[in-house]
Design a protein around this motif. Structure first.
Motif, PDB file in Angstrom:
ATOM      1  N   UNK A   4       1.144  43.307   7.348  1.00  0.00           N
ATOM      2  CA  UNK A   4       2.438  43.205   6.684  1.00  0.00           C
ATOM      3  C   UNK A   4       3.310  44.372   7.122  1.00  0.00           C
ATOM      4  N   UNK A   5       4.500  44.060   7.582  1.00  0.00           N
ATOM      5  CA  UNK A   5       5.500  45.055   7.949  1.00  0.00           C
ATOM      6  C   UNK A   5       6.667  44.933   6.972  1.00  0.00           C
ATOM      7  N   UNK A   6       6.965  46.005   6.247  1.00  0.00           N
ATOM      8  CA  UNK A   6       8.160  46.068   5.417  1.00  0.00           C
ATOM      9  C   UNK A   6       9.249  46.743   6.235  1.00  0.00           C
ATOM     10  N   UNK A   7      10.344  46.036   6.487  1.00  0.00           N
ATOM     11  CA  UNK A   7      11.481  46.583   7.229  1.00  0.00           C
ATOM     12  C   UNK A   7      12.601  46.872   6.240  1.00  0.00           C
ATOM     13  N   UNK A   8      12.887  48.157   6.034  1.00  0.00           N
ATOM     14  CA  UNK A   8      13.916  48.564   5.076  1.00  0.00           C
ATOM     15  C   UNK A   8      15.095  49.212   5.803  1.00  0.00           C
ATOM     16  N   UNK A   9      16.284  49.030   5.255  1.00  0.00           N
ATOM     17  CA  UNK A   9      17.475  49.622   5.841  1.00  0.00           C
ATOM     18  C   UNK A   9      18.699  48.798   5.512  1.00  0.00           C
ATOM     19  N   UNK A  10      19.870  49.398   5.689  1.00  0.00           N
ATOM     20  CA  UNK A  10      21.120  48.712   5.378  1.00  0.00           C
ATOM     21  C   UNK A  10      21.406  47.594   6.380  1.00  0.00           C
ATOM     22  N   UNK A  11      22.407  46.792   6.061  1.00  0.00           N
ATOM     23  CA  UNK A  11      22.821  45.695   6.942  1.00  0.00           C
ATOM     24  C   UNK A  11      23.212  46.246   8.310  1.00  0.00           C
ATOM     25  N   UNK A  12      22.715  45.635   9.371  1.00  0.00           N
ATOM     26  CA  UNK A  12      23.107  45.989  10.728  1.00  0.00           C
ATOM     27  C   UNK A  12      22.431  47.209  11.299  1.00  0.00           C
ATOM     28  N   UNK A  38       0.168  35.274   3.183  1.00  0.00           N
ATOM     29  CA  UNK A  38       0.097  36.595   3.811  1.00  0.00           C
ATOM     30  C   UNK A  38      -1.229  36.848   4.517  1.00  0.00           C
ATOM     31  N   UNK A  39      -2.384  36.514   3.924  1.00  0.00           N
ATOM     32  CA  UNK A  39      -3.654  36.823   4.602  1.00  0.00           C
ATOM     33  C   UNK A  39      -3.885  36.043   5.892  1.00  0.00           C
ATOM     34  N   UNK A  40      -3.104  34.995   6.125  1.00  0.00           N
ATOM     35  CA  UNK A  40      -3.344  34.137   7.290  1.00  0.00           C
ATOM     36  C   UNK A  40      -2.422  34.429   8.464  1.00  0.00           C
ATOM     37  N   UNK A  41      -1.464  35.349   8.292  1.00  0.00           N
ATOM     38  CA  UNK A  41      -0.428  35.539   9.314  1.00  0.00           C
ATOM     39  C   UNK A  41      -0.094  37.011   9.482  1.00  0.00           C
ATOM     40  N   UNK A  42       0.670  37.302  10.547  1.00  0.00           N
ATOM     41  CA  UNK A  42       1.341  38.590  10.700  1.00  0.00           C
ATOM     42  C   UNK A  42       2.706  38.435  10.040  1.00  0.00           C
ATOM     43  N   UNK A  43       3.047  39.319   9.123  1.00  0.00           N
ATOM     44  CA  UNK A  43       4.225  39.141   8.276  1.00  0.00           C
ATOM     45  C   UNK A  43       5.270  40.218   8.527  1.00  0.00           C
ATOM     46  N   UNK A  44       6.421  39.809   9.034  1.00  0.00           N
ATOM     47  CA  UNK A  44       7.555  40.712   9.238  1.00  0.00           C
ATOM     48  C   UNK A  44       8.549  40.434   8.120  1.00  0.00           C
ATOM     49  N   UNK A  45       8.765  41.403   7.232  1.00  0.00           N
ATOM     50  CA  UNK A  45       9.553  41.151   6.034  1.00  0.00           C
ATOM     51  C   UNK A  45      10.761  42.071   5.978  1.00  0.00           C
ATOM     52  N   UNK A  46      11.940  41.484   6.221  1.00  0.00           N
ATOM     53  CA  UNK A  46      13.186  42.219   6.037  1.00  0.00           C
ATOM     54  C   UNK A  46      13.619  42.098   4.582  1.00  0.00           C
ATOM     55  N   UNK A  47      14.189  43.167   4.034  1.00  0.00           N
ATOM     56  CA  UNK A  47      14.616  43.241   2.641  1.00  0.00           C
ATOM     57  C   UNK A  47      13.440  42.973   1.695  1.00  0.00           C
ATOM     58  N   UNK A  48      12.354  43.740   1.826  1.00  0.00           N
ATOM     59  CA  UNK A  48      11.186  43.526   0.963  1.00  0.00           C
ATOM     60  C   UNK A  48      11.420  43.947  -0.485  1.00  0.00           C
ATOM     61  N   UNK A  49      12.592  44.497  -0.790  1.00  0.00           N
ATOM     62  CA  UNK A  49      12.897  44.873  -2.171  1.00  0.00           C
ATOM     63  C   UNK A  49      12.810  43.672  -3.113  1.00  0.00           C
ATOM     64  N   UNK A  50      12.900  42.463  -2.550  1.00  0.00           N
ATOM     65  CA  UNK A  50      12.805  41.255  -3.377  1.00  0.00           C
ATOM     66  C   UNK A  50      11.387  40.995  -3.861  1.00  0.00           C
ATOM     67  N   UNK A  51      10.415  41.665  -3.243  1.00  0.00           N
ATOM     68  CA  UNK A  51       9.016  41.453  -3.624  1.00  0.00           C
ATOM     69  C   UNK A  51       8.648  42.424  -4.743  1.00  0.00           C
ATOM     70  N   UNK A  52       8.301  41.903  -5.883  1.00  0.00           N
ATOM     71  CA  UNK A  52       7.934  42.738  -7.015  1.00  0.00           C
ATOM     72  C   UNK A  52       6.586  43.412  -6.775  1.00  0.00           C
ATOM     73  N   UNK A  53       6.338  44.551  -7.419  1.00  0.00           N
ATOM     74  CA  UNK A  53       5.086  45.275  -7.211  1.00  0.00           C
ATOM     75  C   UNK A  53       3.832  44.428  -7.397  1.00  0.00           C
TER      76      UNK A  53
END
Length: 250
Positions: free
Chosen positions: A76-84, A149-164
């Protein structure tokens, strides 16, 4: 004369302060409302495991290609940062590298929220998420993350939507910032600072979405499984950087 361009990137395993007080305030807020977990989510003042100061889009792309050398189901990759700021650049180059097709068309899942790449011959599928438009908790149910998630490589932009309660315990956190000459002063040699300052003064960096604007990529290993793997990525990136420097000198 046009100001001289800075080097493509610099990298080091050390800390860098970017709006630290603001980040700390955001973390406290997220902790109080349950969006962050102490002991799991990296603290704002926490030293990153690896960071790259990038002056070109190619530096971000190169880092993504190195990460893509290891495709493991459940990553799992969490990609955080502003737009653009470059999250989609990272994901696009990661997917192209996985397919070994540098010109492959990779679209952002801005409206679909998720794109699936499931025709790699010997590797797990890649799930590319863009959760910017997810505003309600029930909207996350469609992804069935516990099973996918356990079956794939996961690239997640804006992971803030995922609750703890849904956050994977093992993940790679990549935070990307657009930075200014003032931000990087003291982090780079004085001549590099002066080059960036001259480009700013010339109006070269007026567009906040310009890919040539300096970017800081900070990487955090969440969970023990990522620690050794990130070290391998850092070693490979620094080795390539040295090789490119030697080649350019000739």
């Amino acid at each position: 004369l046009r100001p001289r361009a800075p080097p493509s990137s610099t990298a080091r395993r050390a800390s860098f302060s970017k709006d630290a007080l603001s980040q700390y305030g955001e973390f406290v807020r997220d902790f109080l409302i349950g969006n962050k977990i102490l002991g799991t989510d990296p603290l704002p003042f926490e030293k990153p495991d690896f960071e790259v100061l990038s002056f070109t889009k190619e530096a971000t792309s190169r880092l993504a290609r190195i990460f893509a050398r290891n495709l493991t189901a459940g990553d799992v990759y969490y990609l955080r940062g502003e737009v653009g700021v470059g999250k989609s650049v990272f994901c696009r180059e990661f997917i192209r590298a996985a397919y070994e097709e540098p010109d492959m068309s990779v679209t952002s899942p801005t409206f679909m929220l998720m794109n699936v790449y499931d025709d790699l011959l010997d590797d797990p599928p890649i799930h590319h998420y863009d959760l910017y438009r997810v505003k309600r908790e029930e909207e996350m149910f469609r992804f069935n993350l516990d099973n996918t998630i356990p079956t794939a490589v996961n690239l997640i932009e804006w992971p803030e939507a995922i609750k703890p309660k849904w956050a994977p315990e093992e993940r790679m956190e990549i935070r990307i910032y657009s930075v200014t000459s003032d931000d990087i002063r003291g982090y780079v040699d004085e001549d590099v600072y002066q080059q960036v300052k001259a480009l700013e003064d010339s109006g070269e960096y007026d567009d906040p979405y310009d890919d040539s604007r300096p970017r800081l990529l900070r990487m955090y290993s969440v969970g023990r499984g990522w620690q050794s793997r990130l070290k391998e990525v850092a070693d490979a990136y620094e080795e390539e950087t040295v090789q490119r420097t030697v080649e350019s000198a000739h």
